[in-house]
Design an enzyme around this catalytic site. Structure first.
Site, mmCIF file in Angstrom:
data_model
loop_
_atom_site.group_PDB
_atom_site.id
_atom_site.type_symbol
_atom_site.label_atom_id
_atom_site.label_comp_id
_atom_site.label_asym_id
_atom_site.label_seq_id
_atom_site.Cartn_x
_atom_site.Cartn_y
_atom_site.Cartn_z
ATOM 1 N N CYS A 46 0.859 -1.172 0.000
ATOM 2 C CA CYS A 46 0.000 0.000 0.000
ATOM 3 C C CYS A 46 0.898 1.225 0.000
ATOM 4 O O CYS A 46 2.111 1.112 0.201
ATOM 5 C CB CYS A 46 -0.941 -0.002 1.204
ATOM 6 S SG CYS A 46 -2.309 1.174 1.053
ATOM 7 N N CYS B 229 -0.045 4.240 1.795
ATOM 8 C CA CYS B 229 -0.403 5.241 2.810
ATOM 9 C C CYS B 229 0.759 5.570 3.737
ATOM 10 O O CYS B 229 0.872 6.712 4.209
ATOM 11 C CB CYS B 229 -1.620 4.783 3.606
ATOM 12 S SG CYS B 229 -1.413 3.230 4.485
ATOM 13 N N CYS C 234 -3.753 6.370 0.115
ATOM 14 C CA CYS C 234 -3.217 5.091 -0.351
ATOM 15 C C CYS C 234 -2.749 5.098 -1.801
ATOM 16 O O CYS C 234 -2.478 4.036 -2.367
ATOM 17 C CB CYS C 234 -4.258 3.994 -0.148
ATOM 18 S SG CYS C 234 -4.632 3.703 1.594
ATOM 19 N N LYS D 264 -11.959 -4.650 2.767
ATOM 20 C CA LYS D 264 -11.361 -3.757 3.766
ATOM 21 C C LYS D 264 -12.288 -2.567 3.948
ATOM 22 O O LYS D 264 -12.539 -1.806 3.010
ATOM 23 C CB LYS D 264 -9.976 -3.293 3.315
ATOM 24 C CG LYS D 264 -9.288 -2.367 4.306
ATOM 25 C CD LYS D 264 -7.906 -1.972 3.811
ATOM 26 C CE LYS D 264 -7.207 -1.038 4.779
ATOM 27 N NZ LYS D 264 -5.857 -0.659 4.301
ATOM 28 N N ARG E 281 -2.728 3.873 12.728
ATOM 29 C CA ARG E 281 -2.279 5.082 12.022
ATOM 30 C C ARG E 281 -1.207 5.817 12.807
ATOM 31 O O ARG E 281 -0.351 6.481 12.221
ATOM 32 C CB ARG E 281 -3.486 5.968 11.701
ATOM 33 C CG ARG E 281 -4.346 5.307 10.623
ATOM 34 C CD ARG E 281 -5.602 6.052 10.279
ATOM 35 N NE ARG E 281 -6.332 5.312 9.246
ATOM 36 C CZ ARG E 281 -7.549 5.603 8.834
ATOM 37 N NH1 ARG E 281 -8.187 6.636 9.369
ATOM 38 N NH2 ARG E 281 -8.143 4.890 7.909
ATOM 39 N N GLU F 147 -16.668 -7.903 -4.121
ATOM 40 C CA GLU F 147 -15.232 -7.594 -4.103
ATOM 41 C C GLU F 147 -14.407 -8.876 -4.041
ATOM 42 O O GLU F 147 -13.405 -9.035 -4.760
ATOM 43 C CB GLU F 147 -14.899 -6.709 -2.896
ATOM 44 C CG GLU F 147 -15.418 -5.294 -2.967
ATOM 45 C CD GLU F 147 -14.472 -4.362 -3.717
ATOM 46 O OE1 GLU F 147 -13.525 -4.852 -4.369
ATOM 47 O OE2 GLU F 147 -14.682 -3.138 -3.653
ATOM 48 N N LYS G 53 -11.164 -7.256 6.736
ATOM 49 C CA LYS G 53 -10.572 -6.349 7.715
ATOM 50 C C LYS G 53 -11.524 -5.182 7.965
ATOM 51 O O LYS G 53 -11.992 -4.573 7.000
ATOM 52 C CB LYS G 53 -9.230 -5.813 7.183
ATOM 53 C CG LYS G 53 -8.529 -4.829 8.103
ATOM 54 C CD LYS G 53 -7.257 -4.295 7.480
ATOM 55 C CE LYS G 53 -6.570 -3.312 8.422
ATOM 56 N NZ LYS G 53 -5.341 -2.736 7.840
ATOM 57 N N SER H 84 -5.835 -3.049 15.055
ATOM 58 C CA SER H 84 -5.243 -2.353 16.187
ATOM 59 C C SER H 84 -6.284 -1.878 17.198
ATOM 60 O O SER H 84 -6.078 -1.994 18.411
ATOM 61 C CB SER H 84 -4.425 -1.164 15.688
ATOM 62 O OG SER H 84 -5.244 -0.248 14.958
ATOM 63 N N TYR I 214 -2.205 -8.637 16.684
ATOM 64 C CA TYR I 214 -1.156 -8.138 17.573
ATOM 65 C C TYR I 214 -1.111 -8.934 18.877
ATOM 66 O O TYR I 214 -0.184 -8.783 19.670
ATOM 67 C CB TYR I 214 -1.393 -6.654 17.871
ATOM 68 C CG TYR I 214 -1.462 -5.810 16.613
ATOM 69 C CD1 TYR I 214 -0.304 -5.337 16.003
ATOM 70 C CD2 TYR I 214 -2.686 -5.516 15.999
ATOM 71 C CE1 TYR I 214 -0.356 -4.584 14.837
ATOM 72 C CE2 TYR I 214 -2.748 -4.766 14.829
ATOM 73 C CZ TYR I 214 -1.580 -4.312 14.253
ATOM 74 O OH TYR I 214 -1.645 -3.577 13.090
#
Length: 328
Positions: free
Chosen positions: A124, A126, A134, A199, A209, A237, A252, A278, A317
């Site tokens: 990506c 971003c 992005c 997403k 971020r 998609e 996601k 996150s 995570y």
């Protein structure tokens, strides 16, 4: 009307009284084989920048990242997903397409020490654009086709560096087909694509971020990430990405989109990944720190629900915490 015997002949609790029996008949079981750990690599040497909103996570320089990968690998977490924080950003993310870019350097360093670890690279722009979007901005919005050109170059460069899988997360239309052609044309036909197929434009990405330094400087990402109100659109998609050559499809975030994970698995019978993002991670830790919840128990319950919904791969995570619990 069910023809099965009813109470008192049938007592469902008979199968719950003994913990050994509960384990034997459990329908869903977590394993370290299910887990992928996201990691953030930054410039410098001996750098560890803790991420305040994500306890236990940090931006790491390549040398520190290699040691982290060794630790994860010997805990049983044998796959990582890499995100890069570059020294310099530009308008269209071309800084991520060079062979000496931060993630490319990290891949080569990790593979030199741990040749069998499975490295996935997020594809990506971003993290690499000065505006935080992005892709390439034209007339105030991300230009789909120009962005795809940069993404394909990034994927080929990372494959050349030795990455095992590429994972485009940009949500541009048609990027899977173009990336597949670019990889094949350059001899990387064995490199799989894990597509962020569904997403969503989610509020759960806030801590990421901060970690990736990728917040957009203006506007939002609603013109290319999915509307949280839609699931039929997600199916379309996913179907398109499979037709274009995706080997694995991803949903996601995970927790608020378990229905989409379920549909992806049952409608397409493809390998499905889910990203336990996150915000989902940080909420558990924040509540656990205040003793509002049993953090370990809730963590395992969430991850089990993601797998139960149909995910074959869980990007989380929590991976080190889960590995320790499973080992013990």
């Amino acid at each position: 009307m069910s023809t099965r015997p009813l109470f008192p002949t049938t007592r469902m609790r008979r199968l719950r009284y003994n913990s050994n029996l509960r384990d034997m008949i459990a329908e869903t079981t977590l394993s370290t084989n299910d887990l992928v750990m996201p990691l953030f690599v930054c410039p410098g040497e001996n750098v560890t920048n803790p991420i305040s909103s994500m306890p236990g996570n940090a931006q790491m320089s390549v040398d520190v990242l290699v040691e982290k990968c060794k630790e994860l690998y010997f805990m049983g977490v044998k796959s990582v997903l890499l995100f890069g924080i570059p020294e310099h950003k530009d308008l269209d993310g071309t800084c991520a397409t060079q062979d000496h870019s931060i993630v490319q350097r990290a891949v080569r360093a990790i593979k030199e020490v741990l040749p069998n670890i499975y490295i996935i690279a997020d594809i990506c722009n971003c993290e690499y654009t000065s505006h935080g979007h992005c892709g390439t901005i034209i007339d105030g919005d991300v230009d789909n086709d120009l962005t795809i050109e940069t993404l394909c170059k990034q994927a080929v460069s990372l494959a050349k560096a030795g990455v095992d899988m590429v994972a485009p997360s940009d949500m541009m239309d048609g990027r899977i087909g173009e990336m597949r052609k670019s990889l094949d044309r350059n001899g990387y036909y064995k490199t799989p694509i894990m597509s962020y197929s569904a997403k969503y434009a989610s509020g759960f990405y806030g801590p990421f971020r901060e970690a990736a330094e990728s917040a957009p400087k203006f506007g939002n990402r609603a013109t290319y990430q999915m509307d949280p109100r839609n699931s039929d659109e997600a199916v379309r998609e996913i179907e398109m990405d499979i037709a274009e050559g995706a080997d694995i499809v991803m949903v996601k975030p995970a927790l608020s989109y378990l229905d989409v994970i379920y549909r992806a698995k049952h409608e397409f019978n493809m390998p499905v990944a889910a990203y336990n993002v996150s915000g989902e991670f940080s909420m558990v830790h924040a509540a656990a720190e205040k003793d509002w919840i049993d953090g370990e128990r809730v963590m395992l319950e969430i991850l089990t629900s993601i797998k139960r919904a149909g995910a074959d791969i869980i990007i989380t995570y929590h991976a080190p915490e889960v590995a320790k619990l499973l080992k013990n």
